[in-house]
Design a protein around this motif. Structure first.
Motif, PDB file in Angstrom:
ATOM      1  N   ASP A 114       0.763  -1.146  -0.099  1.00  0.00           N
ATOM      2  CA  ASP A 114       0.007  -0.122  -0.123  1.00  0.00           C
ATOM      3  C   ASP A 114       0.824   1.034   0.248  1.00  0.00           C
ATOM      4  O   ASP A 114       1.893   1.077   0.438  1.00  0.00           O
TER       5      ASP A 114
ATOM      6  N   ASP B 200      -0.023   4.945   0.733  1.00  0.00           N
ATOM      7  CA  ASP B 200      -0.425   5.866   1.808  1.00  0.00           C
ATOM      8  C   ASP B 200      -0.547   5.596   3.202  1.00  0.00           C
ATOM      9  O   ASP B 200      -1.172   4.392   3.365  1.00  0.00           O
ATOM     10  N   ASP B 201       0.385   6.055   4.229  1.00  0.00           N
ATOM     11  CA  ASP B 201       0.521   5.762   5.365  1.00  0.00           C
ATOM     12  C   ASP B 201       1.100   4.239   5.692  1.00  0.00           C
ATOM     13  O   ASP B 201       1.098   3.760   6.699  1.00  0.00           O
ATOM     14  N   THR B 202       1.789   3.783   4.751  1.00  0.00           N
ATOM     15  CA  THR B 202       2.430   2.549   4.484  1.00  0.00           C
ATOM     16  C   THR B 202       3.961   2.775   4.172  1.00  0.00           C
ATOM     17  O   THR B 202       4.847   2.510   4.920  1.00  0.00           O
TER      18      THR B 202
ATOM     19  N   ASN C 264      -1.404  -0.400   5.952  1.00  0.00           N
ATOM     20  CA  ASN C 264      -1.909  -0.081   7.407  1.00  0.00           C
ATOM     21  C   ASN C 264      -3.293   0.070   7.310  1.00  0.00           C
ATOM     22  O   ASN C 264      -3.810   0.537   8.354  1.00  0.00           O
TER      23      ASN C 264
ATOM     24  N   ASP D 149      -6.222  -3.383   3.029  1.00  0.00           N
ATOM     25  CA  ASP D 149      -5.118  -3.999   2.818  1.00  0.00           C
ATOM     26  C   ASP D 149      -5.070  -5.417   3.392  1.00  0.00           C
ATOM     27  O   ASP D 149      -4.066  -6.442   2.942  1.00  0.00           O
TER      28      ASP D 149
HETATM   29 MG   LIG Z   1      -2.948   3.341   3.464  1.00  0.00          MG
END
Ligand SMILES: [Mg+2]
Length: 238
Positions: A11, A13-15, A177, A182
């Motif tokens: 992933d 975003d934010d991973t 995340n 995910d």
């Molecule tokens: Mg994400």
């Protein structure tokens, strides 16, 4: 499962990148501007509710969020909405689009190391223009065999991606995340998944009532723990 992993999905975003702080900062500025003369929690609640209600119609991304800010501003201000309020929403939107999102700790070294052993695929949802602009600039992308920007991350979407890359779910591991996007859909088709919770997560990604991770799923704290975990997964399935 006795087959070795062939494809690792990441992933974005934010991973691999801190993304949620862009939205958190935008919400703070929205509340600061539109929440004047109102209890601050009211402006925040209206914005969050509007955003969640609109996801299905507008999809993900900053421009969709901008429409939700306009709608929330109308709900909050009603007849007294002024040009300055819309200007504020547009200024917040422009700042969001211009913010360069920083990479997560360890992302570059972990991706480079895993790329030596596996095919890597970036799988992200969101606005194609925003994501391809962000990813197109990222040095890390040279390690990926492909980049897939999907409208949503459902079991069906993962299944068809794996068919396209000619990989069975048992040879696929997803890292991300979001339990909702995910982890759970990948577990549902018989793949492997590693959950790395982000410090700040979007309410939409929250899954109510989940007590434990399904079989084939693991949780780690930071990306640097990923290569070791994958090594152990491979060892246990050899
Ligand atoms: Mg994400």
């Amino acid at each position: 499962m006795s087959q070795h992993l062939q494809l690792i999905g990441f992933d974005a975003d934010d991973t691999l990148w801190f993304n949620e702080f862009v939205y958190a900062e935008a919400k703070r500025r929205f509340v600061e501007h539109l929440g004047r003369r109102l209890p601050p929690e009211q402006a925040e609640r209206v914005l969050n509710e509007t955003e969640l209600a609109n996801v299905e119609r507008y999809g993900y991304g900053i421009k969709s969020f901008a429409l939700s800010m306009v709608e929330a501003a109308l709900t909050l201000r009603r007849q007294s909405l002024q040009a300055a309020d819309i200007e504020a929403v547009l200024a917040i939107t422009r700042q969001m689009l211009d913010t360069k999102v920083p990479p997560m700790d360890h992302s570059a070294e972990v991706v480079a190391r895993l790329a030596g052993q596996y095919r890597l695929l970036l799988i992200t949802k969101g606005d194609t223009w925003e994501q391809s602009r962000k990813l197109g600039e990222a040095e890390i992308m040279r390690h990926f065999a492909g980049m897939e920007i999907v409208a949503d991350k459902t079991p069906e979407v993962y299944q068809s991606l794996l068919e396209r890359y000619d990989v069975t779910p048992a040879s696929f591991l997803m890292v991300g995340n979001s339990l909702r996007s995910d982890i759970l859909p990948v577990a549902a088709i018989g793949g492997w998944a590693v959950y790395i919770p982000a410090e700040v997560s979007w309410e939409h990604e929250y899954v109510a009532g989940l007590q434990s991770l399904p079989p084939g799923c693991w949780q780690i704290k930071t990306l640097d723990q990923l290569p070791g975990l994958i090594g152990r997964i491979e060892g246990s399935t050899a």
